[in-house]
Each structure stands twice: as C-alpha cells, then as structure tokens.
Design a protein around this motif. Structure first.
Motif, PDB file in Angstrom:
ATOM      1  N   VAL A  51       0.410  -2.714  -1.813  1.00 43.73           N
ATOM      2  CA  VAL A  51       0.395  -2.046  -0.513  1.00 43.73           C
ATOM      3  C   VAL A  51      -0.337  -2.960   0.446  1.00 43.73           C
ATOM      4  O   VAL A  51      -1.498  -3.321   0.213  1.00 43.73           O
ATOM      5  N   LYS A  52       0.350  -3.363   1.515  1.00 42.09           N
ATOM      6  CA  LYS A  52      -0.247  -4.254   2.509  1.00 42.09           C
ATOM      7  C   LYS A  52      -0.366  -3.508   3.827  1.00 42.09           C
ATOM      8  O   LYS A  52       0.577  -2.852   4.273  1.00 42.09           O
ATOM      9  N   GLY A  53      -1.526  -3.617   4.437  1.00 41.03           N
ATOM     10  CA  GLY A  53      -1.802  -2.924   5.682  1.00 41.03           C
ATOM     11  C   GLY A  53      -1.325  -3.685   6.902  1.00 41.03           C
ATOM     12  O   GLY A  53      -0.651  -4.712   6.813  1.00 41.03           O
ATOM     13  N   LEU A  54      -1.723  -3.204   8.048  1.00 43.02           N
ATOM     14  CA  LEU A  54      -1.358  -3.772   9.340  1.00 43.02           C
ATOM     15  C   LEU A  54      -2.002  -5.147   9.516  1.00 43.02           C
ATOM     16  O   LEU A  54      -3.183  -5.327   9.220  1.00 43.02           O
ATOM     17  N   THR A  55      -1.226  -6.118   9.984  1.00 48.67           N
ATOM     18  CA  THR A  55      -1.758  -7.458  10.234  1.00 48.67           C
ATOM     19  C   THR A  55      -2.578  -7.447  11.516  1.00 48.67           C
ATOM     20  O   THR A  55      -2.118  -6.978  12.558  1.00 48.67           O
ATOM     21  N   VAL A  56      -3.808  -7.948  11.403  1.00 49.16           N
ATOM     22  CA  VAL A  56      -4.701  -8.076  12.554  1.00 49.16           C
ATOM     23  C   VAL A  56      -5.076  -9.542  12.650  1.00 49.16           C
ATOM     24  O   VAL A  56      -5.749 -10.070  11.765  1.00 49.16           O
ATOM     25  N   GLY A  57      -4.617 -10.221  13.694  1.00 54.29           N
ATOM     26  CA  GLY A  57      -4.827 -11.663  13.785  1.00 54.29           C
ATOM     27  C   GLY A  57      -3.967 -12.342  12.737  1.00 54.29           C
ATOM     28  O   GLY A  57      -2.755 -12.216  12.741  1.00 54.29           O
ATOM     29  N   CYS A  58      -4.602 -13.034  11.802  1.00 58.08           N
ATOM     30  CA  CYS A  58      -3.843 -13.703  10.722  1.00 58.08           C
ATOM     31  C   CYS A  58      -4.171 -13.111   9.355  1.00 58.08           C
ATOM     32  O   CYS A  58      -3.881 -13.711   8.327  1.00 58.08           O
ATOM     33  N   SER A  59      -4.782 -11.912   9.310  1.00 60.28           N
ATOM     34  CA  SER A  59      -5.131 -11.325   8.017  1.00 60.28           C
ATOM     35  C   SER A  59      -4.785  -9.839   7.977  1.00 60.28           C
ATOM     36  O   SER A  59      -4.568  -9.211   9.008  1.00 60.28           O
ATOM     37  N   ARG A  60      -4.748  -9.305   6.758  1.00 60.11           N
ATOM     38  CA  ARG A  60      -4.508  -7.875   6.558  1.00 60.11           C
ATOM     39  C   ARG A  60      -5.076  -7.458   5.208  1.00 60.11           C
ATOM     40  O   ARG A  60      -5.278  -8.284   4.320  1.00 60.11           O
ATOM     41  N   LEU A  61      -5.317  -6.160   5.059  1.00 64.38           N
ATOM     42  CA  LEU A  61      -5.831  -5.635   3.795  1.00 64.38           C
ATOM     43  C   LEU A  61      -4.696  -5.494   2.792  1.00 64.38           C
ATOM     44  O   LEU A  61      -3.568  -5.145   3.149  1.00 64.38           O
ATOM     45  N   VAL A  62      -5.005  -5.783   1.521  1.00 63.02           N
ATOM     46  CA  VAL A  62      -4.005  -5.728   0.461  1.00 63.02           C
ATOM     47  C   VAL A  62      -4.586  -4.966  -0.723  1.00 63.02           C
ATOM     48  O   VAL A  62      -5.700  -5.230  -1.162  1.00 63.02           O
ATOM     49  N   PHE A  63      -3.825  -4.010  -1.249  1.00 58.96           N
ATOM     50  CA  PHE A  63      -4.176  -3.282  -2.467  1.00 58.96           C
ATOM     51  C   PHE A  63      -3.093  -3.626  -3.479  1.00 58.96           C
ATOM     52  O   PHE A  63      -1.907  -3.455  -3.201  1.00 58.96           O
ATOM     53  N   GLU A  64      -3.484  -4.126  -4.665  1.00 59.27           N
ATOM     54  CA  GLU A  64      -2.496  -4.498  -5.678  1.00 59.27           C
ATOM     55  C   GLU A  64      -2.891  -3.913  -7.021  1.00 59.27           C
ATOM     56  O   GLU A  64      -4.043  -3.999  -7.427  1.00 59.27           O
ATOM     57  N   TYR A  65      -1.909  -3.312  -7.690  1.00 57.03           N
ATOM     58  CA  TYR A  65      -2.110  -2.697  -8.998  1.00 57.03           C
ATOM     59  C   TYR A  65      -1.095  -3.342  -9.939  1.00 57.03           C
ATOM     60  O   TYR A  65       0.051  -3.557  -9.580  1.00 57.03           O
ATOM     61  N   ASN A  66      -1.525  -3.655 -11.182  1.00 57.28           N
ATOM     62  CA  ASN A  66      -0.594  -4.278 -12.121  1.00 57.28           C
ATOM     63  C   ASN A  66      -0.615  -3.584 -13.462  1.00 57.28           C
ATOM     64  O   ASN A  66      -1.541  -2.880 -13.805  1.00 57.28           O
ATOM     65  N   SER A  67       0.467  -3.809 -14.221  1.00 55.30           N
ATOM     66  CA  SER A  67       0.575  -3.247 -15.570  1.00 55.30           C
ATOM     67  C   SER A  67       1.607  -4.061 -16.341  1.00 55.30           C
ATOM     68  O   SER A  67       2.385  -4.812 -15.765  1.00 55.30           O
ATOM     69  N   LEU A  68       1.625  -3.885 -17.651  1.00 55.19           N
ATOM     70  CA  LEU A  68       2.636  -4.535 -18.483  1.00 55.19           C
ATOM     71  C   LEU A  68       3.910  -3.731 -18.428  1.00 55.19           C
ATOM     72  O   LEU A  68       3.888  -2.498 -18.421  1.00 55.19           O
ATOM     73  N   CYS A  69       5.045  -4.404 -18.384  1.00 59.22           N
ATOM     74  CA  CYS A  69       6.340  -3.739 -18.372  1.00 59.22           C
ATOM     75  C   CYS A  69       6.882  -3.689 -19.803  1.00 59.22           C
ATOM     76  O   CYS A  69       6.715  -4.647 -20.550  1.00 59.22           O
ATOM     77  N   PRO A  70       7.549  -2.616 -20.159  1.00 56.19           N
ATOM     78  CA  PRO A  70       8.148  -2.566 -21.502  1.00 56.19           C
ATOM     79  C   PRO A  70       9.272  -3.586 -21.620  1.00 56.19           C
ATOM     80  O   PRO A  70       9.968  -3.860 -20.663  1.00 56.19           O
ATOM     81  N   ARG A  71       9.435  -4.142 -22.792  1.00 56.94           N
ATOM     82  CA  ARG A  71      10.498  -5.137 -23.000  1.00 56.94           C
ATOM     83  C   ARG A  71      11.789  -4.475 -23.359  1.00 56.94           C
ATOM     84  O   ARG A  71      11.920  -3.483 -23.885  1.00 56.94           O
TER      85      ARG A  71
END
Length: 71
Positions: A51-71
């Motif tokens: 999830v990426k937030g609104l760009t302010v100048g040249c940066s923005r807030l980022v929330f990233e979640y990860n997990s293993l995918c089944p094969r």
C-alpha cells in the motif's frame, strides 16, 4: 511503515540484454487512486501486498506485507 523516495536512472547501451538471469514477477493492482495505490505481487514463491500513500515532493509512505505462496 517506511518512506519511499522515487529515483530514476538512464541505462546506456544494451549490454544488459545479454544477461540470462531472471526472476518471474507477477503483479496486479487492487486499487489505484490519487490517495493510495494497492498492489499484489508475487516474486518466485513469495507474495507481497503493498500500500503506497500520496506522493509528497519526491517521497511517499509505503506499507508492505509479505508471505510465502503455496507451490
């Protein structure tokens, strides 16, 4: 939560095309609005929800979640 700073680079030449190393990326967007972007991505056997937030100048807030995918 982290802060992303957008940077762009110009690649000169095409020697990079000779590389045979690669990783399969698949991605799709669940929501793309001015206030936020929601992306789902798989890289090899890992999954990511970003999830990426609104760009302010040249940066923005980022929330990233990860997990293993089944094969």
């Amino acid at each position: 939560m982290s802060k992303e700073i957008e940077r762009k680079f110009l690649v000169v030449g095409d020697s990079w095309k000779k590389e045979s190393i690669g990783v399969l990326y698949r991605q799709g967007y669940l929501n793309s609005a001015n206030e936020r972007t929601v992306r789902v991505r798989t890289i090899a056997h890992k999954g990511f929800l970003t999830v990426k937030g609104l760009t302010v100048g040249c940066s923005r807030l980022v929330f990233e979640y990860n997990s293993l995918c089944p094969r």
